[in-house]
Write a protein that holds these residues in place. Structure first.
Motif: not given
Length: 291
Positions: A207-211, A241-247, A250-253
């Motif tokens: 649950h990582v916010a895009h911001s 870090i992948v910030r896909d605004e459609s989701k 963010a996806t963070v590994k």
């Protein structure tokens, strides 16, 4: 049929002749002046025959000496080969022991909070279930191990105790898909939750916010929330870090700090108020495995 050696003078006559000739030879040897030169000449004439007669014996002695020397060399070579094999085996064990000693020193040099006590544990088994990341260590209830206890290696948090036996315990690794740990970014104290991703080489942030103020390479440490893991121990580093605004998130590994795929020696932590007597205080060190 007549015998050849039965012909001629009798034995007694022959003896008299030999005595007479010997007497004449002795007289001639003492009376004639040049007889010594003749004797020397005759000796020189006969000496090649003596050398030839000695050749078989010399050849036998040389052959025996060569055979003995070769046999001695073969035995010595076999002995040296055996000694070299034994020394190589000892050298291999020495290298292993040296590496284990370095690993233990690194583990004991791990920074520990002033209120935490520690004890070394060793890996006993790895769960063969591909969907569960658990290991078994050689410390249990007789060592005052308790459920929820923190387990580290020399580079970071490994997991927590989930089952305690008399002499061993089961550890749930932070990479297990059922495990989660509260963390914070060491750079700016942003608080997040890291969960297992089913891979020993990767975790994920939930649950990582895009911001969110995150960058690749940020170090994540335990936040101390949840009262399971003490605060300030390394958990991992942000890998992608992948910030896909459609989701929605963010996806963070994350790459774990602990070497989860090569564990051997581990560190158990106790709060000072419940630490067993044989646990090592933060300001104490081991000397060859003893306090």
């Amino acid at each position: 049929m007549n015998e050849v050696f039965a012909r001629g003078p009798s034995l007694f006559t022959r003896l008299l002749i030999v005595i007479a000739l010997s007497s004449v030879a002795m007289v001639v040897d003492t009376k004639v002046e040049n007889i010594s030169s003749l004797r020397t000449y005759l000796t020189s004439l006969v000496s090649p025959l003596q050398y030839i007669a000695d050749l078989p014996g010399e050849a036998l002695d040389w052959s025996a000496s060569r055979f003995t020397s070769r046999q001695a060399l073969l035995e010595e070579n076999a002995k040296l080969t055996s000694q070299m094999t034994l020394m190589n085996e000892k050298l291999q064990r020495f290298v292993v022991l040296q590496q284990e000693n370095e690993n233990l020193r690194s583990l004991l040099d791990t920074p520990v909070r002033s209120d935490m006590h520690r004890m070394i544990a060793e890996l006993m088994a790895v769960d063969n279930n591909p969907y569960s990341h658990q290991i078994v260590i050689n410390k249990g209830a007789i060592h005052d191990v308790f459920e929820g206890q923190s387990v580290l290696d020399d580079t970071g948090i490994v997991g927590q105790i989930v089952e305690v036996g008399t002499t061993n315990s089961r550890v749930l690794l932070i990479s297990d898909i059922t495990h989660a740990i509260p963390v914070r970014v060491n750079r700016n104290n942003v608080r997040l939750v890291a969960s297992g991703d089913g891979s020993l080489s990767e975790l994920r942030l939930e649950h990582v916010a895009h911001s969110a103020d995150l960058i690749e390479g940020d170090m994540l440490v335990s936040s101390g929330l949840g009262k399971v893991f003490p605060e300030g121990y390394p958990v991992g580093f942000i890998k992608t870090i992948v910030r896909d605004e459609s989701k929605p998130f963010a996806t963070v590994k994350i790459t774990p700090s602990a070497q989860l795929d090569r564990l051997k020696y581990l560190l158990l932590l106790w709060p000072a108020e419940i630490a067993p007597e044989d646990a090592l205080a933060p300001n104490e060190v081991f000397d060859n495995g003893e306090k």
